[in-house]
Write a protein that holds these residues in place. Structure first.
Motif, mmCIF file in Angstrom:
data_model
loop_
_atom_site.group_PDB
_atom_site.id
_atom_site.type_symbol
_atom_site.label_atom_id
_atom_site.label_comp_id
_atom_site.label_asym_id
_atom_site.label_seq_id
_atom_site.Cartn_x
_atom_site.Cartn_y
_atom_site.Cartn_z
ATOM 1 N N ALA A 49 12.517 -3.779 -2.285
ATOM 2 C CA ALA A 49 11.790 -3.730 -1.016
ATOM 3 C C ALA A 49 12.003 -5.016 -0.244
ATOM 4 C CB ALA A 49 10.301 -3.526 -1.282
ATOM 5 N N LYS A 50 12.346 -4.868 1.027
ATOM 6 C CA LYS A 50 12.609 -6.014 1.896
ATOM 7 C C LYS A 50 11.422 -6.268 2.824
ATOM 8 C CE LYS A 50 17.639 -5.775 1.873
ATOM 9 N NZ LYS A 50 17.892 -6.968 1.106
ATOM 10 N N PRO A 51 11.438 -7.385 3.566
ATOM 11 C CA PRO A 51 10.291 -7.739 4.418
ATOM 12 C C PRO A 51 9.829 -6.622 5.360
ATOM 13 C CG PRO A 51 11.724 -9.612 4.233
ATOM 14 C CD PRO A 51 12.412 -8.485 3.521
ATOM 15 N N ALA A 52 8.503 -6.489 5.458
ATOM 16 C CA ALA A 52 7.781 -5.519 6.293
ATOM 17 C C ALA A 52 7.848 -4.104 5.743
ATOM 18 C CB ALA A 52 8.236 -5.548 7.753
ATOM 19 N N MET A 53 8.475 -3.944 4.584
ATOM 20 C CA MET A 53 8.596 -2.615 3.981
ATOM 21 C C MET A 53 7.414 -2.361 3.047
ATOM 22 S SD MET A 53 11.924 -1.321 1.926
ATOM 23 C CE MET A 53 11.842 0.040 0.772
ATOM 24 N N PRO A 54 6.628 -1.306 3.348
ATOM 25 C CA PRO A 54 5.532 -0.988 2.426
ATOM 26 C C PRO A 54 6.071 -0.277 1.189
ATOM 27 C CG PRO A 54 5.308 0.174 4.542
ATOM 28 C CD PRO A 54 6.693 -0.377 4.470
ATOM 29 N N ILE A 55 5.598 -0.662 0.038
ATOM 30 C CA ILE A 55 6.027 0.004 -1.197
ATOM 31 C C ILE A 55 4.844 0.131 -2.138
ATOM 32 C CG2 ILE A 55 8.497 -0.118 -1.768
ATOM 33 C CD1 ILE A 55 6.351 -3.048 -2.514
ATOM 34 N N GLU A 56 4.903 1.180 -2.928
ATOM 35 C CA GLU A 56 3.873 1.392 -3.930
ATOM 36 C C GLU A 56 4.398 0.867 -5.263
ATOM 37 O OE1 GLU A 56 1.037 5.105 -4.349
ATOM 38 O OE2 GLU A 56 2.931 5.432 -5.384
ATOM 39 N N ILE A 57 3.609 -0.029 -5.851
ATOM 40 C CA ILE A 57 4.027 -0.659 -7.103
ATOM 41 C C ILE A 57 3.301 -0.018 -8.281
ATOM 42 C CG2 ILE A 57 4.064 -2.824 -8.421
ATOM 43 C CD1 ILE A 57 3.908 -4.300 -5.702
ATOM 44 N N GLU A 58 4.080 0.417 -9.259
ATOM 45 C CA GLU A 58 3.509 0.964 -10.478
ATOM 46 C C GLU A 58 3.870 0.036 -11.630
ATOM 47 O OE1 GLU A 58 4.483 5.133 -11.052
ATOM 48 O OE2 GLU A 58 4.324 4.903 -13.222
ATOM 49 N N GLY A 59 2.920 -0.198 -12.526
ATOM 50 C CA GLY A 59 3.229 -1.027 -13.692
ATOM 51 C C GLY A 59 2.254 -2.174 -13.918
ATOM 52 N N LEU A 60 1.214 -2.233 -13.072
ATOM 53 C CA LEU A 60 0.224 -3.300 -13.257
ATOM 54 C C LEU A 60 -0.753 -2.918 -14.373
ATOM 55 C CD1 LEU A 60 -0.525 -4.181 -9.553
ATOM 56 C CD2 LEU A 60 0.529 -5.676 -11.250
ATOM 57 N N ARG A 61 -1.315 -3.936 -14.989
ATOM 58 C CA ARG A 61 -2.241 -3.683 -16.098
ATOM 59 C C ARG A 61 -3.686 -3.553 -15.632
ATOM 60 N NH1 ARG A 61 0.000 -5.275 -21.580
ATOM 61 N NH2 ARG A 61 2.207 -5.096 -21.094
ATOM 62 N N GLY A 62 -3.948 -3.989 -14.426
ATOM 63 C CA GLY A 62 -5.311 -3.872 -13.896
ATOM 64 C C GLY A 62 -5.226 -3.562 -12.411
ATOM 65 N N LEU A 63 -6.373 -3.325 -11.823
ATOM 66 C CA LEU A 63 -6.412 -2.931 -10.411
ATOM 67 C C LEU A 63 -6.627 -4.150 -9.512
ATOM 68 C CD1 LEU A 63 -6.409 -0.359 -8.615
ATOM 69 C CD2 LEU A 63 -8.897 -0.465 -8.681
ATOM 70 N N PRO A 64 -5.649 -4.464 -8.661
ATOM 71 C CA PRO A 64 -5.842 -5.593 -7.736
ATOM 72 C C PRO A 64 -6.662 -5.169 -6.519
ATOM 73 C CG PRO A 64 -3.661 -4.674 -7.440
ATOM 74 C CD PRO A 64 -4.332 -3.840 -8.488
ATOM 75 N N MET A 65 -6.883 -6.101 -5.587
ATOM 76 C CA MET A 65 -7.666 -5.802 -4.378
ATOM 77 C C MET A 65 -6.804 -5.970 -3.141
ATOM 78 S SD MET A 65 -11.284 -7.673 -5.006
ATOM 79 C CE MET A 65 -10.633 -9.150 -5.748
ATOM 80 N N ALA A 66 -7.217 -5.303 -2.050
ATOM 81 C CA ALA A 66 -6.524 -5.489 -0.777
ATOM 82 C C ALA A 66 -6.575 -6.971 -0.424
ATOM 83 C CB ALA A 66 -7.175 -4.657 0.310
ATOM 84 N N GLY A 67 -5.456 -7.495 0.014
ATOM 85 C CA GLY A 67 -5.404 -8.908 0.381
ATOM 86 C C GLY A 67 -4.833 -9.778 -0.730
ATOM 87 N N ASP A 68 -4.770 -9.237 -1.955
ATOM 88 C CA ASP A 68 -4.203 -10.021 -3.058
ATOM 89 C C ASP A 68 -2.720 -10.291 -2.811
ATOM 90 O OD1 ASP A 68 -6.438 -10.354 -4.601
ATOM 91 O OD2 ASP A 68 -6.042 -8.666 -5.953
#
Ligand code: GDP
Ligand code: MG
Length: 359
Positions: free
Chosen positions: A298-317
């Protein structure tokens, strides 16, 4: 070289020895003297927490290229923010690819006939904007200020203007509901002008577009205005090197686990990388674009959905890339420790305040 003293690190990052010691303490490392050496690994983590990439300081800046604008829609309640986003979403790349059905992932991309694109954050409202800003996430380049032509400037219109102003983000005005019989766009212009917004038709540089989100009128004009605004801003980002990104939305999927939609600010995010997101960590199992297609990067300004995190982050992280699982875990632990410390300190302050008030 295999290490550096705190003095070296202070010189390179511009931070004070005390500040460095604090961050190290949060990472679980106690460094007594400024003459003591710490590992390069640790130095990099500290620098990362300070927002400085010390490795990059040797190699200089990477290639800088134009990037799409990231746009947030704001305005008074019921003036048509959600309707506008719905209508714009229907013109998005994802909607076209998926035959009109799109999943809400927090952002979408609209491509213009010229090939240029605009990224829209899919959460209207001032709270999200303020929360992101408060957490240091400056993702929005342009604010679309929606004002209903039959209702005019209202308290939250002014609030949106002031948010945009304090964030130093330019505004493009969308006078909405122009299909209605009671619509009076001229009155809206005069009201905005008297609130200090320097509209284009009054000699200023704030563009105004008349639209109907419901009847889907003027949307192409709005997209053009946003593109023009973006062009004037000459938006650019570093393309190469480790990505810096921000979370715009996060949720847990039963089968896939925590999912975070992020927008890359700089660099390139690559599938398989180890990342720390806020205080969470993981390894990117898959990246998906707004149409749900798996993508390798993913390049700048491109929204992407990330799978593989161990916990739930928050908007703004923030999303930062690290070299190994060990580092990811270490940085995440350090951040969790700091969050807990801040939380306890906050409770302590609140209690002191209450005690003082009781006296
Ligand atoms: P929000 O609170 O700003 O998100 O506003 P909504 O998008 O929920 O719209 C509030 C109401 O205004 C809804 O009943 C919409 O159908 C209506 N509305 C939104 N845009 C238009 C428009 O362009 N024309 C007309 N006539 N109604 C609209
Ligand atoms: Mg709404």
């Amino acid at each position: 070289f295999d290490g550096m003293t705190l003095i070296d690190l202070a010189k390179r990052t511009g931070a004070s020895i005390v500040a460095l010691q604090d961050i190290l303490a949060d990472l679980g490392e106690k460094v007594e003297s400024e003459f003591n050496s710490i590992s390069v690994d640790l130095a990099e983590l500290v620098a990362m927490e300070l927002g400085v990439n010390i490795r990059r300081m040797h190699t200089g800046e990477g290639t800088v290229e134009p990037r799409p604008a990231v746009v947030t829609v704001m305005g008074h309640v019921d003036h048509g923010k959600t309707s506008l986003l719905d209508s714009l979403r229907q013109t998005s790349v994802a909607a076209k690819e998926a035959g009109g059905i799109t999943q809400h992932i927090g952002a979408f991309v609209v491509e213009m006939t010229s090939g240029a694109s605009i990224t829209f954050l899919d959460t209207p409202g001032h709270a999200a904007f303020s929360a992101m800003r408060a957490r240091g996430a400056a993702v929005t380049d342009i604010v679309v200020l929606v004002v209903a032509a039959d209702d005019g400037v209202m308290p939250q219109t002014l609030e949106a203007m002031s948010h945009a102003k304090s964030a130093n983000v330019p505004v493009v005005v969308a006078i909405n509901k122009c299909d209605k019989s009671g619509a009076d766009p001229e009155r809206v212009r005069i009201q905005l002008g008297s609130e200090g917004l320097l509209l284009e038709d009054m000699g200023g540089d704030v563009q105004v577009v008349e639209i109907s989100a419901l009847a889907k009128l003027g949307l192409d004009k709005l997209e053009e205005a946003l593109f023009l605004q973006a062009e004037m801003m000459d938006l650019k980002a570093r393309i190469d090197g480790p990505a810096q990104a921000f979370v715009v939305e996060a949720r847990v999927d039963r089968g896939r686990g925590p999912l975070a939609t992020a927008i890359v600010k700089a660099g390139t995010l690559v599938s398989g990388q180890h990342i720390v997101v806020g205080a969470e960590w993981g390894r990117i199992r898959s990246l998906r674009d707004t149409a749900g297609n798996i993508t390798e990067f993913a390049k700048p300004a491109m929204p992407i959905e990330i799978e593989g995190l161990r916990g739930l982050p928050m908007a703004g992280d923030d999303v930062v890339v690290v070299d190994s699982e060990e580092r990811a875990r270490m940085l995440s632990q350090g951040r969790k420790k700091k969050q807990e410390k801040d939380r306890l300190q906050k409770i302590d302050e609140d209690m002191t305040e209450e005690a003082e008030m009781a006296e």
